[in-house]
Design a protein around this motif. Sequence first.
Motif, short mmCIF file in Angstrom:
data_model
loop_
_atom_site.label_atom_id
_atom_site.label_comp_id
_atom_site.label_asym_id
_atom_site.label_seq_id
_atom_site.Cartn_x
_atom_site.Cartn_y
_atom_site.Cartn_z
N ARG A 331 55.72 -40.35 -12.46
CA ARG A 331 54.50 -40.51 -12.88
C ARG A 331 53.83 -39.57 -13.98
O ARG A 331 53.32 -39.98 -15.09
N ARG A 332 54.21 -38.46 -13.73
CA ARG A 332 53.73 -37.39 -14.85
C ARG A 332 54.60 -37.37 -16.08
O ARG A 332 53.86 -37.50 -17.11
N ARG A 333 55.50 -37.70 -16.11
CA ARG A 333 56.55 -37.92 -17.13
C ARG A 333 56.01 -39.21 -17.79
O ARG A 333 55.94 -39.12 -19.38
N LEU A 334 55.84 -40.30 -17.21
CA LEU A 334 55.23 -41.49 -18.03
C LEU A 334 54.03 -40.97 -18.72
O LEU A 334 53.47 -41.71 -19.95
N ASP A 335 53.20 -40.20 -18.07
CA ASP A 335 51.70 -39.86 -18.84
C ASP A 335 52.27 -39.23 -20.10
O ASP A 335 51.43 -39.16 -21.00
N LEU A 336 53.05 -38.29 -19.90
CA LEU A 336 53.32 -37.44 -21.13
C LEU A 336 54.16 -37.94 -22.39
O LEU A 336 53.80 -37.98 -23.32
N LEU A 337 55.23 -38.84 -21.91
CA LEU A 337 55.69 -39.46 -22.92
C LEU A 337 55.69 -40.75 -23.24
O LEU A 337 55.84 -41.18 -24.48
N TYR A 338 55.01 -41.57 -22.48
CA TYR A 338 54.60 -43.13 -22.78
C TYR A 338 53.15 -43.17 -22.53
O TYR A 338 53.02 -44.39 -22.21
N LYS A 339 52.14 -42.32 -22.96
CA LYS A 339 50.65 -42.67 -22.54
C LYS A 339 50.34 -43.78 -23.36
O LYS A 339 50.54 -43.78 -24.69
N GLY A 340 49.72 -44.72 -22.88
CA GLY A 340 48.92 -46.08 -23.48
C GLY A 340 50.42 -47.15 -23.86
O GLY A 340 49.91 -47.87 -24.40
N ARG A 341 51.72 -46.59 -23.42
CA ARG A 341 52.62 -47.62 -23.49
C ARG A 341 53.43 -48.08 -22.45
O ARG A 341 54.49 -48.09 -22.64
N TYR A 342 52.71 -47.71 -21.39
CA TYR A 342 53.28 -48.40 -20.09
C TYR A 342 52.53 -48.82 -19.11
O TYR A 342 51.07 -48.58 -19.27
N HIS A 356 56.95 -52.18 -10.13
CA HIS A 356 57.03 -53.25 -11.40
C HIS A 356 56.53 -52.01 -12.39
O HIS A 356 55.59 -51.68 -12.81
N LEU A 357 57.56 -51.83 -13.33
CA LEU A 357 57.24 -50.74 -14.52
C LEU A 357 57.79 -51.36 -15.76
O LEU A 357 58.56 -52.02 -16.26
N ASP A 358 56.60 -51.75 -16.75
CA ASP A 358 56.47 -52.10 -18.02
C ASP A 358 56.54 -50.94 -19.05
O ASP A 358 55.55 -50.35 -19.00
N LEU A 359 57.66 -50.97 -19.86
CA LEU A 359 57.71 -49.64 -20.86
C LEU A 359 58.04 -50.19 -22.21
O LEU A 359 58.86 -50.95 -22.43
#
Length: 385
Positions: A331-342, A356-359
């Motif tokens: 969850r933290r990595r998604l916020d750092l690496l894909y903020k606004g894109r997941y 369900h993860l959309d990336l």
Amino acid sequence: MSVINSDTIKKDAGSFLDRLGHTLTQRPFYHAGGWLAFFVFLVLMQWRIGDFSFGLSVASEAINVVFYIIIVYINLLYLFPQYLKKGQYWTYLLLLIGVALIFTPLKLVLKYFLFSKVGSIQDDILNNLYAYFFSTFLVAALSTVGKIMIDWIVQNRKKTVTENESMQSELRFLKSQINPHFLFNTLNSLYALTLKKDDKAPDIVIKLSEMMRYMLYECNEPRVPLKKEINYLRNYLDLERLRQRKGIDIQLKVNGNVSDQMIAPLMLIPFLENSFKHGVNANIKDGFVVATLNVEPRAVHFILENSKGSQMPSQLHGSRPSGGIGLVNVRRRLDLLYKGRYELNIRESPSTYAVHLDLELAPAPIAELPAQTVGSAGESKNVFR
């Protein structure tokens, strides 16, 4: 020999230009350059607009610039840091006006006597006393505005650098937690099989070796090819099939074109780890783990559904029990690496747990990877119908 001399000359020239560039960007040099440009501007304006000769304009404006320099550096080196930065706004304003009131008459008196034989300059001084004061105060005020803007730019730049360094440091920390977490779980299973002298142990060692090679040598980059990440997931599920009891339905289906898309390494594996650690392993009856990866040219849609034990924690929503490091990190990595894109959606029922993860990914596809299923149970099936 001529080639060597040519290379040496180019190297020396490049070194000289580097030193020159470094020197010219030092504060005394760009301040001097700024004042020189300001002086030239004033001379040209005085020469074109006024009734003075070019030489007289140079002499007159040289005195003006000297006093401007004195007032500006009194402001920047003393008044600005001692009063304005400390919030004493009215005191600062009164002192700045006071400095202008002191140095403007001194400048005018000096010019009046130095140009005593030039009546046009003396007349200009007597007729424009207020204009001279206003110009002095305006230059000081503009230096304040410039200082505020420069400080703001510097602070924003430092903030950006600090945030980037903090992000990189945090990403390294989060990633370092993922590898030992997985290794700890797998070695426990391997240890149990070796105690039983199970024939599956060598297969597990081979699969684990391939996975560790990927983690140690290929996951040091911020992005890895999606193909390799999918292969890692397949190896992981093969390993889980070897160590799980019979009757557990384990599937991975990949749909779409997989070519040169890139993804952050080890982004999806924590979801699978959580499915086995808190889902399948917690069930008394037969369980299942069904994963579907729908690949698009610039996006992936990861759908995972697994049977759920009664004590399976909802770690993505904030709790962090023992063994739940992986999902908290993802969850933290998604916020750092894909903020606004997941987009990450969690669906939970008394008997199942679904992710369900959309990336968003890139670039566009080149070749097609056929859909495949990992598992012992016949045909693959859709998770959400």
